[in-house]
Design a protein around this motif. Sequence first.
Motif, PDB file in Angstrom:
ATOM      1  N   ARG A 169       0.764  -1.286  -0.302  1.00 29.18           N
ATOM      2  CA  ARG A 169       0.172  -0.278   0.679  1.00 29.18           C
ATOM      3  C   ARG A 169       0.774   1.071   0.190  1.00 29.18           C
ATOM      4  O   ARG A 169       1.690   1.652   0.173  1.00 29.18           O
ATOM      5  N   SER A 195      -9.045   2.171  14.952  1.00 28.13           N
ATOM      6  CA  SER A 195      -9.619   2.081  14.212  1.00 28.13           C
ATOM      7  C   SER A 195      -8.551   0.709  13.292  1.00 28.13           C
ATOM      8  O   SER A 195      -7.161   0.972  13.506  1.00 28.13           O
ATOM      9  N   LEU A 196      -9.524   0.147  12.431  1.00 33.74           N
ATOM     10  CA  LEU A 196      -9.232  -0.874  12.165  1.00 33.74           C
ATOM     11  C   LEU A 196      -8.511  -0.678  10.056  1.00 33.74           C
ATOM     12  O   LEU A 196      -8.377  -1.497   9.934  1.00 33.74           O
ATOM     13  N   ASP A 197      -9.128   0.339  10.344  1.00 27.92           N
ATOM     14  CA  ASP A 197      -8.826   1.069   8.427  1.00 27.92           C
ATOM     15  C   ASP A 197      -7.491   1.300   8.430  1.00 27.92           C
ATOM     16  O   ASP A 197      -7.019   1.612   9.001  1.00 27.92           O
ATOM     17  N   PRO A 198      -6.952   1.523   6.884  1.00 27.57           N
ATOM     18  CA  PRO A 198      -5.921   1.597   7.074  1.00 27.57           C
ATOM     19  C   PRO A 198      -5.596   3.694   7.415  1.00 27.57           C
ATOM     20  O   PRO A 198      -6.876   4.391   7.200  1.00 27.57           O
ATOM     21  N   VAL A 199      -4.665   3.445   8.297  1.00 25.76           N
ATOM     22  CA  VAL A 199      -4.308   4.861   8.441  1.00 25.76           C
ATOM     23  C   VAL A 199      -3.621   5.729   7.522  1.00 25.76           C
ATOM     24  O   VAL A 199      -2.384   5.347   7.431  1.00 25.76           O
ATOM     25  N   SER A 200      -3.841   7.162   7.042  1.00 23.64           N
ATOM     26  CA  SER A 200      -3.447   7.695   6.731  1.00 23.64           C
ATOM     27  C   SER A 200      -2.316   8.415   7.048  1.00 23.64           C
ATOM     28  O   SER A 200      -1.814   8.940   8.037  1.00 23.64           O
ATOM     29  N   ASP A 211      -0.583  -1.397   9.242  1.00 26.67           N
ATOM     30  CA  ASP A 211      -1.214  -1.648  10.288  1.00 26.67           C
ATOM     31  C   ASP A 211      -1.070  -2.236  11.909  1.00 26.67           C
ATOM     32  O   ASP A 211      -0.464  -2.956  12.182  1.00 26.67           O
ATOM     33  N   HIS A 265       0.191   4.948   3.681  1.00 30.65           N
ATOM     34  CA  HIS A 265      -0.170   4.318   5.209  1.00 30.65           C
ATOM     35  C   HIS A 265       0.594   4.179   5.329  1.00 30.65           C
ATOM     36  O   HIS A 265       1.179   3.591   5.182  1.00 30.65           O
TER      37      HIS A 265
END
Length: 262
Positions: free
Chosen positions: A82, A98-103, A88, A85
């Motif tokens: 990715r 948050s479990l979403d990709p972190v910017s 994880d 980001h």
Amino acid sequence: FHKHRNPCEAALKQRSRANRASPLNKSCPEVPAVENGIIVIEEVEGQILGTCVCIKGYHLVGEKTFFCNASTEWNAPVPTCRLGHCPDPVLVNGEPSSLDPVSVSDKITFKCNEHYILKGSSWSQCLANHTWMPPLPVCKSRDCGPPGNPAHGYFEGKDFNSGSTITYHCEDRYHLVGTRDQQCIDGEWSSALPVCELIQEAPKPTPQTEFEKALFAFQENKELCKAIENFVQRLKENGLTMEELKYSLEIKKVELEAKMLS
């Protein structure tokens, strides 16, 4: 004008396409290409291993290394690379906000499961170089492990859970230096391990006069009757009369009073 391409990046992408080839073991399925990364297939001690490496500016999501198992299947899904980001965040016995990709520049917070306590920062930020700062924390059990025993000492207590207490003791002829009672607080004992030091016995005074020798004989015996008998016997052996005894006591009294006034 022709658009210039990074030769290293182009080479890596070319290797990525090349690595779509079937693995060394023909019975294992073909590994798909990884965009912006390469997969290296090799045989190690008879086992087919795959290793994924992302190009600069990208980070790996998934298992870096995977293998072809006995059922001729890869043990894990093919990872991805990715852009933009951070990796994880992994918090064993806890979870991030948050479990979403972190910017880049985004922040997340952390909390631990029940019976665990957070060690480290409760938040972290994704930096431009795709790293976390402050470093990711860990979740540590609130319970304590068995405490240590000091030399020539031991502790009493069988419960090492959070809130429990133990008590330290020393063997005969030793005395405790440190905290005797300790409590388990958030996974750590409340004080440092105490020590047991040898009790130094004071040297017995050497008798000087005949009277002091008799008095010393009196002090050596714990039984009163026997002590008096020894005292009188010692007086007779040294030829001391009761008048001389009385005189010696008066002298001792004067000496003590003089010491108290000095």
